[in-house]
Design a protein around this motif. Structure first.
Motif, PDB file in Angstrom:
ATOM      1  N   LYS A  79       0.854  -1.176   0.000  1.00 12.45           N
ATOM      2  CA  LYS A  79       0.000   0.000   0.000  1.00 12.45           C
ATOM      3  C   LYS A  79       0.897   1.236   0.000  1.00 12.45           C
ATOM      4  CE  LYS A  79      -3.988  -1.974   2.314  1.00 12.45           C
ATOM      5  NZ  LYS A  79      -4.981  -1.797   3.372  1.00 12.45           N
ATOM      6  N   VAL A  80       0.365   2.345  -0.509  1.00  8.83           N
ATOM      7  CA  VAL A  80       1.117   3.592  -0.574  1.00  8.83           C
ATOM      8  C   VAL A  80       0.440   4.613   0.324  1.00  8.83           C
ATOM      9  CG1 VAL A  80       1.931   5.427  -2.104  1.00  8.83           C
ATOM     10  CG2 VAL A  80       1.879   3.072  -2.925  1.00  8.83           C
ATOM     11  N   PHE A  81       1.253   5.312   1.130  1.00  8.36           N
ATOM     12  CA  PHE A  81       0.741   6.274   2.095  1.00  8.36           C
ATOM     13  C   PHE A  81       1.406   7.627   1.921  1.00  8.36           C
ATOM     14  CE2 PHE A  81       0.355   2.091   3.995  1.00  8.36           C
ATOM     15  CZ  PHE A  81      -0.951   2.082   4.445  1.00  8.36           C
ATOM     16  N   ALA A  82       0.622   8.691   2.098  1.00 10.19           N
ATOM     17  CA  ALA A  82       1.149  10.052   2.170  1.00 10.19           C
ATOM     18  C   ALA A  82       1.248  10.397   3.649  1.00 10.19           C
ATOM     19  CB  ALA A  82       0.224  11.029   1.466  1.00 10.19           C
ATOM     20  N   VAL A  83       2.410  10.907   4.064  1.00 11.19           N
ATOM     21  CA  VAL A  83       2.624  11.246   5.466  1.00 11.19           C
ATOM     22  C   VAL A  83       2.673  12.761   5.604  1.00 11.19           C
ATOM     23  CG1 VAL A  83       4.173  10.994   7.436  1.00 11.19           C
ATOM     24  CG2 VAL A  83       3.850   9.083   5.862  1.00 11.19           C
ATOM     25  N   LEU A  84       1.803  13.264   6.466  1.00  7.29           N
ATOM     26  CA  LEU A  84       1.712  14.697   6.768  1.00  7.29           C
ATOM     27  C   LEU A  84       1.905  14.832   8.267  1.00  7.29           C
ATOM     28  CD1 LEU A  84      -0.684  13.839   4.597  1.00  7.29           C
ATOM     29  CD2 LEU A  84      -1.050  16.274   4.635  1.00  7.29           C
ATOM     30  N   GLY A  85       3.115  15.074   8.703  1.00  6.04           N
ATOM     31  CA  GLY A  85       3.403  15.124  10.131  1.00  6.04           C
ATOM     32  C   GLY A  85       3.173  13.765  10.754  1.00  6.04           C
ATOM     33  N   SER A  86       2.248  13.684  11.714  1.00  5.79           N
ATOM     34  CA  SER A  86       1.956  12.406  12.373  1.00  5.79           C
ATOM     35  C   SER A  86       0.818  11.652  11.689  1.00  5.79           C
ATOM     36  CB  SER A  86       1.598  12.653  13.840  1.00  5.79           C
ATOM     37  OG  SER A  86       0.450  13.479  13.915  1.00  5.79           O
ATOM     38  N   GLN A  87       0.204  12.257  10.697  1.00  2.00           N
ATOM     39  CA  GLN A  87      -0.932  11.648  10.000  1.00  2.00           C
ATOM     40  C   GLN A  87      -0.447  10.881   8.765  1.00  2.00           C
ATOM     41  OE1 GLN A  87      -3.771  14.503   8.573  1.00  2.00           O
ATOM     42  NE2 GLN A  87      -5.455  13.029   8.638  1.00  2.00           N
ATOM     43  N   SER A  88      -0.987   9.688   8.566  1.00  2.00           N
ATOM     44  CA  SER A  88      -0.646   8.853   7.418  1.00  2.00           C
ATOM     45  C   SER A  88      -1.937   8.474   6.697  1.00  2.00           C
ATOM     46  CB  SER A  88       0.088   7.599   7.899  1.00  2.00           C
ATOM     47  OG  SER A  88       0.469   6.808   6.828  1.00  2.00           O
ATOM     48  N   LEU A  89      -2.028   8.842   5.402  1.00  2.36           N
ATOM     49  CA  LEU A  89      -3.244   8.602   4.630  1.00  2.36           C
ATOM     50  C   LEU A  89      -2.926   7.745   3.410  1.00  2.36           C
ATOM     51  CD1 LEU A  89      -4.561  12.262   4.708  1.00  2.36           C
ATOM     52  CD2 LEU A  89      -5.412  10.355   6.068  1.00  2.36           C
ATOM     53  N   GLU A  90      -3.784   6.794   3.125  1.00  2.17           N
ATOM     54  CA  GLU A  90      -3.557   5.891   1.998  1.00  2.17           C
ATOM     55  C   GLU A  90      -3.864   6.568   0.666  1.00  2.17           C
ATOM     56  OE1 GLU A  90      -4.882   1.499   0.311  1.00  2.17           O
ATOM     57  OE2 GLU A  90      -5.658   2.177   2.245  1.00  2.17           O
ATOM     58  N   LEU A  91      -3.012   6.292  -0.324  1.00  2.00           N
ATOM     59  CA  LEU A  91      -3.205   6.774  -1.684  1.00  2.00           C
ATOM     60  C   LEU A  91      -3.473   5.573  -2.575  1.00  2.00           C
ATOM     61  CD1 LEU A  91      -0.218   9.277  -1.864  1.00  2.00           C
ATOM     62  CD2 LEU A  91      -2.610   9.813  -1.402  1.00  2.00           C
ATOM     63  N   LYS A  92      -4.320   5.730  -3.559  1.00  2.40           N
ATOM     64  CA  LYS A  92      -4.670   4.628  -4.453  1.00  2.40           C
ATOM     65  C   LYS A  92      -3.871   4.681  -5.752  1.00  2.40           C
ATOM     66  CE  LYS A  92      -7.837   2.763  -1.879  1.00  2.40           C
ATOM     67  NZ  LYS A  92      -7.663   1.455  -1.293  1.00  2.40           N
ATOM     68  N   MET A  93      -2.598   4.990  -5.645  1.00  4.43           N
ATOM     69  CA  MET A  93      -1.713   5.030  -6.807  1.00  4.43           C
ATOM     70  C   MET A  93      -0.451   4.243  -6.473  1.00  4.43           C
ATOM     71  SD  MET A  93      -1.989   9.031  -7.961  1.00  4.43           S
ATOM     72  CE  MET A  93      -1.098   8.827  -9.494  1.00  4.43           C
ATOM     73  N   LYS A  94       0.285   3.878  -7.490  1.00  5.01           N
ATOM     74  CA  LYS A  94       1.567   3.190  -7.317  1.00  5.01           C
ATOM     75  C   LYS A  94       2.637   4.237  -6.998  1.00  5.01           C
ATOM     76  CE  LYS A  94       0.361  -0.952  -9.176  1.00  5.01           C
ATOM     77  NZ  LYS A  94      -0.541  -1.530  -8.223  1.00  5.01           N
ATOM     78  N   LEU A  95       3.678   3.810  -6.293  1.00  6.31           N
ATOM     79  CA  LEU A  95       4.742   4.723  -5.897  1.00  6.31           C
ATOM     80  C   LEU A  95       5.442   5.338  -7.105  1.00  6.31           C
ATOM     81  CD1 LEU A  95       6.019   5.823  -3.308  1.00  6.31           C
ATOM     82  CD2 LEU A  95       7.745   4.047  -3.505  1.00  6.31           C
ATOM     83  N   TYR A  96       5.706   4.547  -8.148  1.00  6.23           N
ATOM     84  CA  TYR A  96       6.389   5.084  -9.326  1.00  6.23           C
ATOM     85  C   TYR A  96       5.507   6.101 -10.059  1.00  6.23           C
ATOM     86  CZ  TYR A  96       3.733   1.930 -12.404  1.00  6.23           C
ATOM     87  OH  TYR A  96       2.735   1.280 -13.080  1.00  6.23           O
ATOM     88  N   GLU A  97       4.171   5.921 -10.019  1.00  4.88           N
ATOM     89  CA  GLU A  97       3.265   6.897 -10.632  1.00  4.88           C
ATOM     90  C   GLU A  97       3.310   8.220  -9.864  1.00  4.88           C
ATOM     91  OE1 GLU A  97      -0.199   3.865 -12.299  1.00  4.88           O
ATOM     92  OE2 GLU A  97      -0.377   4.670 -10.260  1.00  4.88           O
TER      93      GLU A  97
END
Length: 165
Positions: A79-97
């Motif tokens: 799974k791919v996550f965007a990290v904003l400080g202490s918050q981690s949110l899942e993204l529905k894209m591939k890391l290379y994209e």
């Protein structure tokens, strides 16, 4: 990196770009990727597309993120996550994209599984094994592996990411 530009009114076609390098490296790859993105839009008439927003998922909610808010993007357990400080949110894209999409916004590869926002870096410390520990303005931290330290250093020396003027 040296840049040579030859302007001659006898040239009839659009620009031709030639890259001369001893071996393929991260810097060459980034230049080629940028040129491809720039040239893909109507014969180089427009700037490469830069995402204004990215959609993250938190349970049943979709959350709109601005790339400049993101400290880093990481992949873990497929799974791919965007990290904003202490918050981690899942993204529905591939890391290379995401790497291609976010490169114009100052994101650069930190490791095999992490892409970091150069504009959000506060400071960094050298580890004993040659890696860098990067501290972001939000207080979060991530590591840059030795393979990517040189390209990060080059980007920082060249002026950073999106806000480099």
């Amino acid at each position: 990196m040296k840049i040579k530009i030859d302007i001659d009114p006898t040239y009839e076609e659009g620009p031709t770009i030639s890259i001369q390098v001893r071996e393929w490296n991260d810097e060459v790859e980034a230049v080629v990727r940028h040129l491809k993105a720039f040239g893909s839009e109507e014969g180089m008439q427009r700037e490469p597309l830069q995402p204004k927003r990215i959609i993250a998922v938190d349970g049943e909610r979709s959350i709109v993120l601005h790339p400049m808010e993101i400290d880093y993007v990481c992949a873990e357990k497929r799974k791919v996550f965007a990290v904003l400080g202490s918050q981690s949110l899942e993204l529905k894209m591939k890391l290379y994209e995401l790497e291609e999409l976010l490169a114009p916004n100052g994101f650069i590869r930190f490791s095999k599984s992490v892409i970091g926002n150069v504009d959000q870096i506060d400071r960094f410390e050298l580890s004993f094994n040659g890696n860098l520990c990067v501290y972001f303005k939000s207080g979060s931290k991530e590591y840059v592996t030795r393979k990517y330290v040189h390209s990060l250093k080059n980007q920082l020396v060249a002026g950073g990411g999106q806000f480099n003027e």
